[in-house]
Design an enzyme around this catalytic site. Sequence first.
Site, short mmCIF file in Angstrom:
data_model
loop_
_atom_site.label_atom_id
_atom_site.label_comp_id
_atom_site.label_asym_id
_atom_site.label_seq_id
_atom_site.Cartn_x
_atom_site.Cartn_y
_atom_site.Cartn_z
N ARG A 24 0.85 -1.20 0.00
CA ARG A 24 0.00 0.00 0.00
C ARG A 24 0.89 1.25 0.00
NH1 ARG A 24 -4.01 -0.65 4.16
NH2 ARG A 24 -4.93 -2.11 2.71
N ARG A 86 -1.36 7.54 10.13
CA ARG A 86 -1.59 6.13 9.81
C ARG A 86 -2.76 6.00 8.85
NH1 ARG A 86 -2.57 0.90 10.32
NH2 ARG A 86 -4.47 0.17 11.32
N GLU A 177 -8.53 -2.24 15.50
CA GLU A 177 -7.35 -2.36 14.64
C GLU A 177 -6.17 -2.69 15.54
OE1 GLU A 177 -5.76 0.39 16.35
OE2 GLU A 177 -5.00 1.10 14.43
N MET A 178 -4.93 -2.48 15.09
CA MET A 178 -3.83 -3.04 15.87
C MET A 178 -2.63 -2.11 16.05
SD MET A 178 -4.03 -6.96 14.46
CE MET A 178 -3.28 -7.68 15.92
N ASP A 202 -13.86 -5.02 7.53
CA ASP A 202 -14.70 -6.16 7.93
C ASP A 202 -15.62 -5.76 9.08
OD1 ASP A 202 -11.66 -6.70 8.80
OD2 ASP A 202 -12.99 -7.20 10.47
#
Length: 235
Positions: A24, A86, A177-178, A202
């Site tokens: 990406r 981000r 998210e992470m 998702d």
Amino acid sequence: MTVHLEAKPGDIADTVLLPGDPLRAQAIADRLDDASCTNRVRGMLGFTGTFEGVRVSVQGTGMGLPSLSIYAHELMVDYGVKRLIRVGTCGAMQPHLALGDVILAMTASTDSNLNRRQLDGLDFAPCASFALLQAAVAAAAALGLTVHVGGVFSSDVFYDDTEAWKRLAAYGTLVEEMETSALYSLAAKHGAEALAILTVSDLIATGEALSSADREQRCTAMIDVALKVAAGAAS
Ligand code: HPA
């Protein structure tokens, strides 16, 4: 040069977009003018170019708080990066969210022990840069995009044996998210500005998910907002 980045001093712009996925990063670099590759170490691609005449970098971070922490630390401490944005995907925790929706993370709850370990057991409350958040809200409005602004859950666990996310969903947390908790905490520590812009890939409750082909196409709106914020913030 650092342990994980091979860019020369001055090769990285003051504002850096941070996708988890290095491919990406490549796709974002294709949107820049005169982009050149600044990092290939571990295949974690990084690039610097210009967007609307403003110098912008993009650097892959990998997945999870520890991997993002390494890149964010080195970008701020060794390359003097001032703004970190981000751009990533997330799982929706609320029924009003749909696949492809764009989320601006105001704050991040976490199950990670990272901050407690660094802060002698205290719970730090990581938050977005207000200036970047405000700029992203304005950029999204100018692009005619609807965004959701609120709290996210930065988890250490993707394949989770528990339903802990439901506890935070009951407190209005939008998505899981992470990485964001670590990004905001490190930016606070180093006096930099940070924002996470996320695309819902998702729906956690149903397991419905974008295909990998759809995923890249549906990430375009998030990247449009991030590039506008980067160009506006740096000029
Ligand atoms: N959980 C954690 N990280 C994610 C998810 C998720 O459901 N979706 C995309 N990134």
